[in-house]
Design a protein around this motif. Sequence first.
Motif, PDB file in Angstrom:
ATOM      1  N   VAL A 170       9.551   6.147 -12.986  1.00  0.00           N
ATOM      2  CA  VAL A 170       9.323   7.059 -14.114  1.00  0.00           C
ATOM      3  C   VAL A 170       9.921   8.442 -13.816  1.00  0.00           C
ATOM      4  O   VAL A 170      10.332   9.140 -14.745  1.00  0.00           O
ATOM      5  CB  VAL A 170       7.838   7.167 -14.550  1.00  0.00           C
ATOM      6  CG1 VAL A 170       7.311   5.814 -14.983  1.00  0.00           C
ATOM      7  CG2 VAL A 170       6.958   7.790 -13.492  1.00  0.00           C
ATOM      8  N   SER A 216       6.800   2.329  -8.923  1.00  0.00           N
ATOM      9  CA  SER A 216       6.665   2.648 -10.350  1.00  0.00           C
ATOM     10  C   SER A 216       6.808   4.146 -10.585  1.00  0.00           C
ATOM     11  O   SER A 216       7.440   4.578 -11.550  1.00  0.00           O
ATOM     12  CB  SER A 216       5.299   2.196 -10.871  1.00  0.00           C
ATOM     13  OG  SER A 216       5.117   0.835 -10.635  1.00  0.00           O
ATOM     14  N   LYS A 217       6.216   4.938  -9.700  1.00  0.00           N
ATOM     15  CA  LYS A 217       6.306   6.396  -9.883  1.00  0.00           C
ATOM     16  C   LYS A 217       7.731   6.891  -9.668  1.00  0.00           C
ATOM     17  O   LYS A 217       8.187   7.802 -10.367  1.00  0.00           O
ATOM     18  CB  LYS A 217       5.324   7.115  -8.946  1.00  0.00           C
ATOM     19  CG  LYS A 217       3.885   6.923  -9.406  1.00  0.00           C
ATOM     20  CD  LYS A 217       2.900   7.667  -8.526  1.00  0.00           C
ATOM     21  CE  LYS A 217       1.480   7.391  -9.012  1.00  0.00           C
ATOM     22  NZ  LYS A 217       0.487   8.134  -8.233  1.00  0.00           N
ATOM     23  N   ARG A 273       2.609   1.042  -6.963  1.00  0.00           N
ATOM     24  CA  ARG A 273       2.489   2.414  -7.502  1.00  0.00           C
ATOM     25  C   ARG A 273       3.647   3.286  -7.021  1.00  0.00           C
ATOM     26  O   ARG A 273       4.216   4.055  -7.792  1.00  0.00           O
ATOM     27  CB  ARG A 273       1.166   3.048  -7.052  1.00  0.00           C
ATOM     28  CG  ARG A 273      -0.032   2.684  -7.908  1.00  0.00           C
ATOM     29  CD  ARG A 273      -1.174   3.673  -7.710  1.00  0.00           C
ATOM     30  NE  ARG A 273      -1.628   3.767  -6.321  1.00  0.00           N
ATOM     31  CZ  ARG A 273      -2.565   2.986  -5.776  1.00  0.00           C
ATOM     32  NH1 ARG A 273      -3.156   2.044  -6.502  1.00  0.00           N
ATOM     33  NH2 ARG A 273      -2.915   3.137  -4.518  1.00  0.00           N
TER      34      ARG A 273
END
Lengths: 192, 175
Positions: free
Chosen positions: A188, A184-185, A181
């Motif tokens: 983005v 991935s954050k 997570r």
Amino acid sequence: MSMINYASREINCKIVYYGTGLGGKTTNLEHVYSKVNPESRGKMISLATETDRTLFFDFLPVDLGSIRGFKTRFHLYTVPGQVYYNASRKLILKGVDGIIFVADSQAQRAEANIESMHNLFENLESYGYDLETIPFAIQYNKRDLDNILPVETLREQLNPAGVPDFEGVAIEGVGVFETLRAVSKLVVKTLS
Amino acid sequence: MNPPGTHASGGEGEALLRSAVRDAVHRGGARVGFLLDPAGMVSAAAGNPGSLEPTSFVSLAAAQFTAAQDLASTANRGDLTQLVQEGAASRTLLASIHGGRALVLLYDLSETRGTRGWITATEHSRRTTEVMDVDQTAKAMGTDSGGSEPGARSLGDHWSEDAEGEIDRVFGGEG
Ligand SMILES: Nc1nc2c(ncn2[C@@H]2O[C@H](COP(=O)(O)OP(=O)(O)O)[C@@H](O)[C@H]2O)c(=O)[nH]1
Ligand SMILES: [Mg+2]
């Protein structure tokens, strides 16, 4: 580099698990595979060489679904740990958007971790990529074992820049999604 | 078609390469063909992917090719120029092209037969005319591999906030 395809309205992001052989990269991916909703994930593919069946790498595509009209997908890869597969490692790093370094916490793997980290920097440099700008996180794995180094020591050895880092017991799934997570954050965010 | 990862790249040379790939697909009867730039990104595509997922197919094909090239050089077999996988119903051909590029062609086989696995070739003489034509075009363009710029990279804060929400949902790990 994440590909935003305005024509087909698709975004593909590539996350690579890096680290020394037997550190737990494949185990991380297997855990993701086993826990992610089957509707979101594709097949997990593990490629072997034609002769000795040594795994080259694993690949798992995961769909985030459509986000504001863009079909968004993460491609998760592991690299082969063996020293002589550097060309494969380099290829898998091409166009990388985020990196998870899986360190083996066992004291006797300290040198191998450091060597793998150097190799990562070298390979990124050969493409002109900069780890200071690429989303990056470290997982200190195998925290369940007895002969492990304290996290502070691992941090000194592997994380002087202070990127997000996590303790993991990948065989039990501990730390696997936290690490994923985080990276991935960061990925983005680079697209915003 | 317009697979993910395709870049708008200008230049006459790139247009020539794209038409060479189209020709290779049509003349050789391939279902689909991709030309990958040295960064492993699709710079030209032709044919009809059907149910094939182009991004996964191309990523895996490129990685497999490099893995096989590694293996060939480790075993002192010299540079691997072509790799063919004969499956039961389809054949995948991977060939190295001038300038660090790679050509990937997928053929449907009309009659089903036994799987023959991987066939590797190190000699240029084993290459098909389709592959040679694309290679010649790439050579004629010189070493310039064309622009492979990522597209505009800005989707806005609302997009990334929504994306973070989806990450929490999909990567929540609650099974
Ligand atoms: N004790 C323990 N073993 C682990 C852990 N994670 C992975 N392993 C084991 O370590 C070995 C190598 O793991 P693998 O995921 O294949 O490593 P890779 O080479 O980095 O892909 C396997 O036997 C795993 O079961 C962990 O957190 N604790
Ligand atoms: Mg592995």
